[in-house]
Scaffold this motif. Structure first.
Motif, short mmCIF file in Angstrom:
data_model
loop_
_atom_site.label_atom_id
_atom_site.label_comp_id
_atom_site.label_asym_id
_atom_site.label_seq_id
_atom_site.Cartn_x
_atom_site.Cartn_y
_atom_site.Cartn_z
N ILE A 52 -2.81 3.71 6.13
CA ILE A 52 -3.02 4.07 4.73
C ILE A 52 -2.07 3.33 3.79
N LYS A 53 -0.83 3.05 4.25
CA LYS A 53 0.12 2.37 3.39
C LYS A 53 -0.31 0.94 3.07
N ILE A 79 -3.15 -0.04 2.14
CA ILE A 79 -4.09 -0.13 1.02
C ILE A 79 -3.59 0.56 -0.25
N GLU A 80 -2.34 1.04 -0.23
CA GLU A 80 -1.79 1.66 -1.43
C GLU A 80 -1.77 0.63 -2.56
N ASN A 81 -2.12 1.07 -3.75
CA ASN A 81 -2.13 0.22 -4.94
C ASN A 81 -3.06 -0.99 -4.81
N THR A 82 -4.12 -0.82 -4.05
CA THR A 82 -5.18 -1.84 -3.97
C THR A 82 -6.50 -1.16 -4.27
N SER A 96 -7.80 1.67 -2.02
CA SER A 96 -7.28 3.03 -2.12
C SER A 96 -8.27 3.95 -2.81
N GLY A 97 -8.80 3.48 -3.94
CA GLY A 97 -9.81 4.27 -4.64
C GLY A 97 -11.10 4.36 -3.84
N LEU A 117 -11.54 4.32 -0.64
CA LEU A 117 -11.39 5.26 0.46
C LEU A 117 -11.42 6.70 -0.04
N THR A 118 -10.73 6.98 -1.14
CA THR A 118 -10.69 8.34 -1.67
C THR A 118 -12.08 8.80 -2.08
N PRO A 145 -4.18 9.47 -3.86
CA PRO A 145 -3.16 8.49 -4.23
C PRO A 145 -2.96 8.47 -5.74
N GLU A 151 -2.32 6.18 -7.86
CA GLU A 151 -2.81 5.05 -8.66
C GLU A 151 -4.23 5.23 -9.16
#
Length: 259
Positions: free
Chosen positions: A62-63, A65-68, A71-72, A74-75, A103, A105
């Protein structure tokens, strides 16, 4: 909770994108149980990746794709999956809720509400618990969005709480109704060991606030008993159940709530 054994190799962002394209990701649900009634009150949605014959927990990728944009993506996919797998069930059981890790962002940018409306979960707002970590508390735009969602009935949880001054300061910035005690604190609850220094503070917090507390990583009856005595209302962990498929979660709820 303790995760299943996985491969040692490390994925890349492109690996995660390809996994999403190929449908290798899926959602399991960790039951959340009332320490008062021992009944299932809801569940936390957890992303899993079936990769080369093994199952990877979200912590393995998961880390990346943070701030990419992933991230959205996947959510929103998690929201769609929950709606597809549990939407009708939640509609039939208004006392249950599902918690979703969000996340920071993506907050305040409109996509979360759009996904909720599109999936139909917006109609179940009171049964959704959004989890935000202290280190992931969003910017002012995100906080404004969170507080607006709270006004519309969505419940907010501060995740991975260590009961420090920093945690309590974060609570004052948003309309959090729930805190989730980090599993590392719960692991300090051991028979024949001194009472952890944080436990009296938790008792006091519960006496002087309206917060609901969920303890993560509960693995023994001793831990559950100590937490219940402190006033903690909810818990999740191997003592109660591993993470489950949607169908198995429904069966778990029927079994625990039958008495």
């Amino acid at each position: 909770m303790t995760e299943r054994a996985v491969n040692a190799d490390s994925p890349t962002i492109e690996d995660v994108r390809s996994a999403m394209d190929r449908g290798e990701l899926f959602v399991e649900y960790q039951p959340i149980v009332s320490l008062v009634t021992q009944r299932c009150a809801g569940a936390e949605a957890l992303v899993r990746w079936r990769r080369e014959g093994t199952v990877w927990p979200a912590s393995r990728f998961i880390k990346l794709i943070e701030n990419t944009p992933l991230s959205g993506r996947l959510t929103y996919w998690v929201i769609d999956t929950i709606a597809r797998e549990l939407g009708a069930w939640l509609s039939d059981h208004a006392d249950l809720y599902i918690s979703i890790n969000v996340p920071p962002e993506i907050l305040g940018r409109g996509g979360l509400e759009y996904a909720a409306v599109r999936s139909g979960l917006r109609a179940r707002a009171g049964q959704i618990l959004l989890e935000i970590t202290e280190r992931g508390v969003p910017d002012q735009l995100g906080l404004t969005a969170l507080n607006m969602m709270a006004e519309q009935g969505v419940r907010l949880a501060l995740d991975d709480v260590f009961l420090t001054g920093a945690n309590l300061a974060v609570l004052s910035r948003g309309r959090f109704e729930v805190i989730k005690i980090d599993r590392k604190l719960i692991a300090q609850l051991r028979e024949h060991a001194p009472e952890p220094t944080w436990l009296p503070g938790l008792r006091s917090l519960l006496v002087h606030s309206q917060l609901q507390v969920i303890a993560e990583g509960v693995e023994s009856h001793y831990q559950a008993e100590m937490l219940a005595r402190a006033g903690v209302q909810m818990a999740q962990g191997y003592l109660f159940s591993t993470s489950l498929t949607a169908r198995a979660l429904m069966e778990f709820r029927e079994q625990t709530n039958a008495t």
